[in-house]
Design a protein around this motif. Structure first.
Motif, PDB file in Angstrom:
ATOM      1  N   THR A 177      23.891  66.986  68.025  1.00 50.66           N
ATOM      2  CA  THR A 177      23.627  67.353  69.341  1.00 50.66           C
ATOM      3  C   THR A 177      22.059  66.708  69.672  1.00 50.66           C
ATOM      4  N   TYR A 178      22.807  66.634  70.632  1.00 44.47           N
ATOM      5  CA  TYR A 178      21.950  65.965  71.650  1.00 44.47           C
ATOM      6  C   TYR A 178      21.662  66.398  73.243  1.00 44.47           C
ATOM      7  N   LEU A 179      20.377  66.404  74.292  1.00 44.81           N
ATOM      8  CA  LEU A 179      20.631  66.996  75.455  1.00 44.81           C
ATOM      9  C   LEU A 179      21.027  65.760  76.349  1.00 44.81           C
ATOM     10  N   TRP A 180      22.077  65.266  76.840  1.00 42.92           N
ATOM     11  CA  TRP A 180      22.476  64.327  77.895  1.00 42.92           C
ATOM     12  C   TRP A 180      21.521  63.651  78.816  1.00 42.92           C
ATOM     13  N   PHE A 181      21.154  64.678  79.791  1.00 39.88           N
ATOM     14  CA  PHE A 181      20.334  64.516  81.082  1.00 39.88           C
ATOM     15  C   PHE A 181      21.422  64.100  81.479  1.00 39.88           C
ATOM     16  N   SER A 182      20.885  62.540  82.489  1.00 36.51           N
ATOM     17  CA  SER A 182      21.401  62.600  83.410  1.00 36.51           C
ATOM     18  C   SER A 182      22.454  60.793  82.988  1.00 36.51           C
ATOM     19  N   MET A 183      23.008  60.815  81.810  1.00 34.85           N
ATOM     20  CA  MET A 183      24.448  60.201  81.233  1.00 34.85           C
ATOM     21  C   MET A 183      25.475  60.904  81.694  1.00 34.85           C
ATOM     22  N   THR A 184      25.323  62.293  81.871  1.00 33.16           N
ATOM     23  CA  THR A 184      25.904  63.463  82.800  1.00 33.16           C
ATOM     24  C   THR A 184      26.647  62.719  84.593  1.00 33.16           C
ATOM     25  N   LYS A 185      25.495  62.288  84.494  1.00 32.17           N
ATOM     26  CA  LYS A 185      26.066  61.505  86.157  1.00 32.17           C
ATOM     27  C   LYS A 185      27.482  61.047  85.525  1.00 32.17           C
ATOM     28  N   MET A 186      27.813  60.325  84.187  1.00 27.94           N
ATOM     29  CA  MET A 186      28.753  59.508  84.674  1.00 27.94           C
ATOM     30  C   MET A 186      29.976  59.728  84.282  1.00 27.94           C
TER      31      MET A 186
ATOM     32  N   PRO B  98      26.263  73.733  71.697  1.00 27.71           N
ATOM     33  CA  PRO B  98      28.079  74.206  71.249  1.00 27.71           C
ATOM     34  C   PRO B  98      27.167  75.045  70.090  1.00 27.71           C
ATOM     35  N   THR B  99      27.858  76.736  69.414  1.00 30.39           N
ATOM     36  CA  THR B  99      26.912  77.095  69.582  1.00 30.39           C
ATOM     37  C   THR B  99      27.400  76.700  67.522  1.00 30.39           C
ATOM     38  N   GLY B 100      26.387  76.678  66.806  1.00 26.58           N
ATOM     39  CA  GLY B 100      27.024  76.485  65.504  1.00 26.58           C
ATOM     40  C   GLY B 100      26.163  75.061  65.074  1.00 26.58           C
ATOM     41  N   ALA B 101      26.200  74.257  65.969  1.00 28.37           N
ATOM     42  CA  ALA B 101      25.699  71.998  66.106  1.00 28.37           C
ATOM     43  C   ALA B 101      24.710  72.544  65.698  1.00 28.37           C
ATOM     44  N   ALA B 102      24.864  71.128  64.463  1.00 28.81           N
ATOM     45  CA  ALA B 102      23.565  70.912  64.242  1.00 28.81           C
ATOM     46  C   ALA B 102      22.640  70.233  65.487  1.00 28.81           C
TER      47      ALA B 102
ATOM     48  N   GLN C 257      37.873  67.676  78.467  1.00 25.86           N
ATOM     49  CA  GLN C 257      39.160  68.653  77.345  1.00 25.86           C
ATOM     50  C   GLN C 257      39.624  67.476  77.354  1.00 25.86           C
ATOM     51  N   PRO C 258      40.595  66.366  78.141  1.00 25.00           N
ATOM     52  CA  PRO C 258      41.499  65.667  78.071  1.00 25.00           C
ATOM     53  C   PRO C 258      41.444  64.664  77.489  1.00 25.00           C
ATOM     54  N   LEU C 259      39.306  64.233  77.211  1.00 26.02           N
ATOM     55  CA  LEU C 259      39.171  63.322  75.794  1.00 26.02           C
ATOM     56  C   LEU C 259      39.155  63.381  74.151  1.00 26.02           C
ATOM     57  N   GLY C 260      39.011  65.086  73.758  1.00 28.17           N
ATOM     58  CA  GLY C 260      38.604  65.838  72.985  1.00 28.17           C
ATOM     59  C   GLY C 260      37.032  66.031  72.877  1.00 28.17           C
ATOM     60  N   MET C 261      36.391  65.753  73.444  1.00 29.82           N
ATOM     61  CA  MET C 261      34.660  66.201  73.497  1.00 29.82           C
ATOM     62  C   MET C 261      34.920  67.132  73.543  1.00 29.82           C
ATOM     63  N   HIS C 262      35.557  68.123  72.418  1.00 28.93           N
ATOM     64  CA  HIS C 262      35.546  69.649  72.205  1.00 28.93           C
ATOM     65  C   HIS C 262      33.713  69.772  71.821  1.00 28.93           C
ATOM     66  N   ASN C 263      32.394  68.833  71.538  1.00 28.83           N
ATOM     67  CA  ASN C 263      31.194  69.202  70.787  1.00 28.83           C
ATOM     68  C   ASN C 263      30.456  68.470  71.947  1.00 28.83           C
ATOM     69  N   THR C 264      30.704  68.655  73.185  1.00 30.51           N
ATOM     70  CA  THR C 264      29.679  68.501  74.414  1.00 30.51           C
ATOM     71  C   THR C 264      30.026  69.358  75.731  1.00 30.51           C
ATOM     72  N   GLY C 265      29.579  70.397  75.729  1.00 32.85           N
ATOM     73  CA  GLY C 265      28.913  71.155  77.441  1.00 32.85           C
ATOM     74  C   GLY C 265      28.505  70.930  77.911  1.00 32.85           C
ATOM     75  N   PHE C 266      28.056  72.431  78.674  1.00 28.50           N
ATOM     76  CA  PHE C 266      27.251  72.516  79.280  1.00 28.50           C
ATOM     77  C   PHE C 266      26.470  73.896  78.800  1.00 28.50           C
ATOM     78  N   ARG C 267      26.819  73.926  77.870  1.00 22.63           N
ATOM     79  CA  ARG C 267      25.878  74.679  77.082  1.00 22.63           C
ATOM     80  C   ARG C 267      25.820  74.095  75.753  1.00 22.63           C
TER      81      ARG C 267
ATOM     82  N   GLY D  29      25.966  67.385  74.050  1.00 23.20           N
ATOM     83  CA  GLY D  29      26.753  66.594  72.663  1.00 23.20           C
ATOM     84  C   GLY D  29      25.655  66.072  72.171  1.00 23.20           C
ATOM     85  N   ASP D  30      27.141  65.522  71.573  1.00 23.86           N
ATOM     86  CA  ASP D  30      26.974  64.406  70.164  1.00 23.86           C
ATOM     87  C   ASP D  30      27.734  63.165  70.733  1.00 23.86           C
ATOM     88  N   VAL D  31      27.395  61.275  69.446  1.00 24.63           N
ATOM     89  CA  VAL D  31      26.802  60.017  70.372  1.00 24.63           C
ATOM     90  C   VAL D  31      28.789  60.384  69.759  1.00 24.63           C
TER      91      VAL D  31
END
Length: 377
Positions: A71-80, A213-217, A201-211, A267-269
């Motif tokens: 997991t990395y911070l997306w920063f401005s890629m969030t704008k997409m 993820p708990t337990g993520a590397a 959620q529709p894209l199944g991006m379950h490892n990406t969020g605004f906090r 989130g992750d790549v």
């Protein structure tokens, strides 16, 4: 001087696919030249992830390798994601991009007769300024500030609108903070909730969020700077963010960006790869339609000249030349430097995420990845 620890970086951690000849050498060269601790990369076509892996270290002190699941911070890629959420609302008839921003959020009204539209927020042509956001962050364990309070404070500044409306594109984090509040108003729910519901959620991006993820590397962010600069950096950064020193680097404790709509995702790549595939497929992924084909294509039209980027809706590129075969978005700031790029005519996308504050020369890597003959995993 290169960090001597970089000579002991672990070999690649491959998650999917076989790296093309020269990839490991090219990545290692890129990382050594810019002193990048760790990198994760994913390459997609319209149908699948053709390659994903990690190189270097997500945590220098712990010797934790960077992987495709880091997991990395997306920063401005969030704008997409923000731009995509806005277009989803427009597709559903709940948001009009041509409507003045003040019709949705009254305190966003501009000072002149010509009022900026919602669409102009998304193309960075609204005239809003772009104050340095270095302190727009908080420690991960702290309660997040109210994004509306932050936006109201910024809009109360003298000359929040600094440039003529609808003319040259000028990149503005404030513009996307404003877009987040307009999305909230139009959707009838907080921006973060609508972004999750309509895109993640529709894209199944379950490892990406605004906090995170708990337990993520999670990758630890790093700022390469001389030790003598530590006292100054600790004063400049928000409380609790500056961490321990590791050789040439100041590490950063886990943190989040204050404004979720302009840069708040983590989130992750692999999740970013799903997002890229949806855009390559003109709004659809695995039978889940996020955007109409017309809206997905509309986002890629780069028609607003600016410095240093020419802009479309979300997507940008450095050159306004329409023959450039890609659109992209960066995600950069203290601790992390990322890029996602879409090659619509080639039917390919690439995302690179790193825990480096410094930029790195990723163009040779992009050429190698997009020019490779990929076999099915």
């Amino acid at each position: 001087m290169k960090d001597p620890d970089s000579a002991r970086l672990p070999r690649e951690q491959i998650s999917t696919g076989t790296p093309p000849p020269g990839l490991t050498t090219a990545l290692r060269s890129m990382m050594l030249k810019a002193s990048v601790p760790g990198v994760s990369v994913a390459v997609v076509d319209r149908d699948r992830v053709v390659f994903a892996g990690g190189y270097g270290l997500a945590d220098l002190a712990a010797r934790s390798p960077a992987t495709a699941s880091t997991t990395y911070l997306w920063f401005s890629m969030t704008k997409m994601v923000t731009a995509t959420a806005a277009l989803r609302l427009a597709d559903d008839g709940r948001l009009d991009l041509a409507t003045p921003v003040g019709e949705y959020v009254d305190y966003l009204r501009g000072p002149g007769k010509v009022q900026p539209s919602v669409g102009q927020l998304l193309t960075h042509t609204s005239g809003l300024g772009n104050p340095l956001p270095i302190r727009w962050a908080h420690a991960a364990e702290a309660a997040p500030p109210d994004p509306e309070a932050l936006l109201r404070k910024l809009m109360a500044r003298r000359r929040a609108y600094r440039y003529p409306v609808g003319q040259m594109a000028r990149y503005s984090n404030v513009g996307y903070l404003a877009a987040g509040q307009i999305i909230s108003a139009a959707a009838g729910m907080p921006y973060e909730d609508y972004a999750r519901k309509s895109v993640l959620q529709p894209l199944g991006m379950h490892n990406t969020g605004f906090r995170q993820p708990t337990g993520a590397a999670t990758a630890k962010g790093y700022l390469k700077a001389p030790r003598i600069a530590d006292p100054l950096l600790r004063r400049l950064l928000p409380p609790g963010i500056a961490g321990d020193r590791y050789r040439a680097y100041l590490s950063l404790n886990p943190f989040h960006v204050d404004g979720p709509a302009y840069g708040g995702l983590a989130g992750d790549v692999l999740d970013a790869a799903k997002f890229l595939r949806m855009h390559l497929r003109n709004g659809d992924l695995d039978g889940k339609r996020v955007l109409t084909p017309e809206s997905a294509r509309r986002m890629r039209v780069i028609e607003h000249a600016g410095e240093p980027f020419a802009h479309g809706i979300g997507w940008f590129r450095r050159s306004p030349d329409s023959t450039t075969p890609w659109v992209e978005h960066f995600g950069t700031g203290v601790g992390f430097w990322n890029v996602m790029r879409l090659y619509p005519d080639h039917g390919m996308g690439v995302v690179i995420m790193s825990n480096s504050t410094a930029a790195y020369d990723f163009e040779p890597l992009m050429e190698l990845l997009v020019g490779a003959s990929w076999q099915k995993p």
